[in-house]
Scaffold this active site. Structure first.
Site, PDB file in Angstrom:
ATOM      1  N   ASN A  10       0.300  12.897   1.799  1.00  0.00           N
ATOM      2  CA  ASN A  10       1.769  12.771   1.692  1.00  0.00           C
ATOM      3  C   ASN A  10       2.132  12.670   0.211  1.00  0.00           C
ATOM      4  OD1 ASN A  10       4.451  12.071   1.815  1.00  0.00           O
ATOM      5  ND2 ASN A  10       4.108  10.029   2.697  1.00  0.00           N
ATOM      6  N   LYS A  12       4.996  12.634  -1.091  1.00  0.00           N
ATOM      7  CA  LYS A  12       6.274  11.908  -1.303  1.00  0.00           C
ATOM      8  C   LYS A  12       7.163  12.685  -2.283  1.00  0.00           C
ATOM      9  CE  LYS A  12       3.901   7.653  -0.172  1.00  0.00           C
ATOM     10  NZ  LYS A  12       3.945   6.216  -0.154  1.00  0.00           N
ATOM     11  N   HIS A  96       8.007   7.774   8.918  1.00  0.00           N
ATOM     12  CA  HIS A  96       7.279   7.107   7.827  1.00  0.00           C
ATOM     13  C   HIS A  96       8.016   5.812   7.465  1.00  0.00           C
ATOM     14  CE1 HIS A  96       5.657   6.266   3.853  1.00  0.00           C
ATOM     15  NE2 HIS A  96       4.613   6.985   4.232  1.00  0.00           N
ATOM     16  N   GLU A  98       8.832   4.543   4.800  1.00  0.00           N
ATOM     17  CA  GLU A  98       9.879   4.675   3.763  1.00  0.00           C
ATOM     18  C   GLU A  98      11.163   5.259   4.352  1.00  0.00           C
ATOM     19  OE1 GLU A  98       7.404   6.694   0.902  1.00  0.00           O
ATOM     20  OE2 GLU A  98       6.238   4.845   0.701  1.00  0.00           O
ATOM     21  N   GLU A 168       0.094   2.596   9.826  1.00  0.00           N
ATOM     22  CA  GLU A 168       0.235   2.279   8.414  1.00  0.00           C
ATOM     23  C   GLU A 168       0.897   0.911   8.269  1.00  0.00           C
ATOM     24  OE1 GLU A 168       0.362   6.106   5.903  1.00  0.00           O
ATOM     25  OE2 GLU A 168       2.379   5.723   6.605  1.00  0.00           O
ATOM     26  N   GLY A 174       1.108   1.809  -0.796  1.00  0.00           N
ATOM     27  CA  GLY A 174       1.468   1.857  -2.207  1.00  0.00           C
ATOM     28  C   GLY A 174       1.278   0.531  -2.928  1.00  0.00           C
ATOM     29  N   SER A 214      -2.967   2.716   1.051  1.00  0.00           N
ATOM     30  CA  SER A 214      -3.866   2.573  -0.093  1.00  0.00           C
ATOM     31  C   SER A 214      -5.286   3.049   0.192  1.00  0.00           C
ATOM     32  CB  SER A 214      -3.861   1.115  -0.596  1.00  0.00           C
ATOM     33  OG  SER A 214      -2.551   0.743  -1.005  1.00  0.00           O
ATOM     34  N   GLY A 235      -1.264   8.568   0.577  1.00  0.00           N
ATOM     35  CA  GLY A 235      -0.129   8.760  -0.312  1.00  0.00           C
ATOM     36  C   GLY A 235      -0.605   8.966  -1.739  1.00  0.00           C
ATOM     37  N   GLY A 236      -0.595   7.900  -2.519  1.00  0.00           N
ATOM     38  CA  GLY A 236      -0.893   7.969  -3.949  1.00  0.00           C
ATOM     39  C   GLY A 236      -2.151   8.764  -4.287  1.00  0.00           C
TER      40      GLY A 236
HETATM   41  C1  PEP Z   1       1.737   6.785   2.752  1.00  0.00           C
HETATM   42  O1  PEP Z   1       2.669   7.096   2.058  1.00  0.00           O
HETATM   43  O2  PEP Z   1       1.713   7.158   3.930  1.00  0.00           O
HETATM   44  C2  PEP Z   1       0.667   5.972   2.168  1.00  0.00           C
HETATM   45  C3  PEP Z   1      -0.279   5.516   2.952  1.00  0.00           C
HETATM   46  O3  PEP Z   1       0.727   5.729   0.806  1.00  0.00           O
HETATM   47  P1  PEP Z   1      -0.444   5.055  -0.113  1.00  0.00           P
HETATM   48  O4  PEP Z   1      -1.724   5.780   0.246  1.00  0.00           O
HETATM   49  O5  PEP Z   1      -0.004   5.325  -1.510  1.00  0.00           O
HETATM   50  O6  PEP Z   1      -0.506   3.612   0.244  1.00  0.00           O
END
Ligand code: PEP
Length: 252
Positions: A10, A12, A96, A98, A168, A174, A214, A235-236
């Site tokens: 993802n 983002k 999600h 967010e 999640e 994040g 993460s 994500g990151g």
């Molecule tokens: C996400 O955005 O779904 C996510 C898990 O982000 P991160 O891996 O950065 O925690």
């Protein structure tokens, strides 16, 4: 039951026209040969065509980070399921955290979006997970149960066979703070049992449940070696081709 792992990146609201194509090229180079794992990336909407051009003909999937609950019409700023399929997308993220947090998306809205995705032939990745205060209050299972029950309400077993779930925990997204493998597995197993009660044990056994929060090259293997963890929503770490590929290599 063997479930092929899925590693979903993802992106983002990151990258631009040039850097999205460069990242897609790196993902292709580093993961294109992997056969024991499915890989998909989720660029921002306007960058999807640039990414699809790079990944055309490869096994790497591309998806939207969201979609509208409406089919078409006067909904300024929205993106429909059929717009995504007409470009060549195969997946879409739904609910999600967010979107839930910043756009106040409810479980009921998530259910409508899941229906649109399935009607258009997209694979929805339905995101669920508790906030830190809910975990601290001992409400993790109740929160996740409501998200799953309402978000997937009334789907047929055949529809459910095309749905992917991502657990999640919001406190791990994040933040650099990951659920322990045992904490993840406990909720994944709970979700699978819930799916069995809703859709039957065959559907539950076949459904992929990803972990997100993460995930990094250093923790991916242990998380994904848990019995009910079938891949990761990243994500990151998906913004680095090298890091994302290392996570995918740990999944096979
Ligand atoms: C996400 O955005 O779904 C996510 C898990 O982000 P991160 O891996 O950065 O925690």
């Amino acid at each position: 039951m063997d479930r092929k792992p899925l590693i979903a990146g993802n992106w983002k609201m990151n990258t631009d026209a040039a850097s999205s194509a460069a990242l897609a090229r790196e993902v292709l180079q580093r993961t294109g040969r992997l056969r024991s794992v499915d890989v998909a990336v989720f660029p921002p909407f306007p960058l999807i065509p640039a990414v699809l051009r790079v990944l055309d003909g490869s096994a790497i999937g591309v998806g939207g980070q969201d979609l509208s609950a409406e089919a078409e019409g006067a909904f300024t700023g929205e993106v429909s399921a059929t717009m995504l399929t007409s470009l060549g997308c195969g997946y879409v993220l739904v609910g999600h955290s967010e979107r839930r947090e910043y756009h106040l998306e409810s479980d009921e809205l998530v259910r409508r979006k899941v229906g649109r995705a399935l009607d258009a032939g997209l694979v929805p990745i339905v995101c669920v997970g508790e906030k830190l205060a809910e975990r601290d209050a001992g409400e993790t299972f109740a929160r996740v149960e409501r998200q799953v029950r309402v978000g997937l309400d009334g789907l047929t077993a055949a529809q459910m066979a095309r749905v992917v779930i991502a657990y999640e925990p919001v406190w791990a997204i994040g933040t650099g703070r990951t659920a322990t493998p045992a904490q993840a597995e406990e909720v994944h197993e709970f979700i699978r049992n819930l799916l069995a009660s809703m859709f039957g044990s065959d559907v539950a056994a076949a459904t992929r449940i990803l972990y997100g929060g993460s995930v990094k090259p250093g923790n991916a293997r242990e998380l994904m070696s848990q019995k009910d963890v079938d891949g990761a929503l990243v994500g990151g770490a998906s913004l680095s081709g090298e890091g994302f590929a290392a996570i995918a290599e740990n999944a096979g």
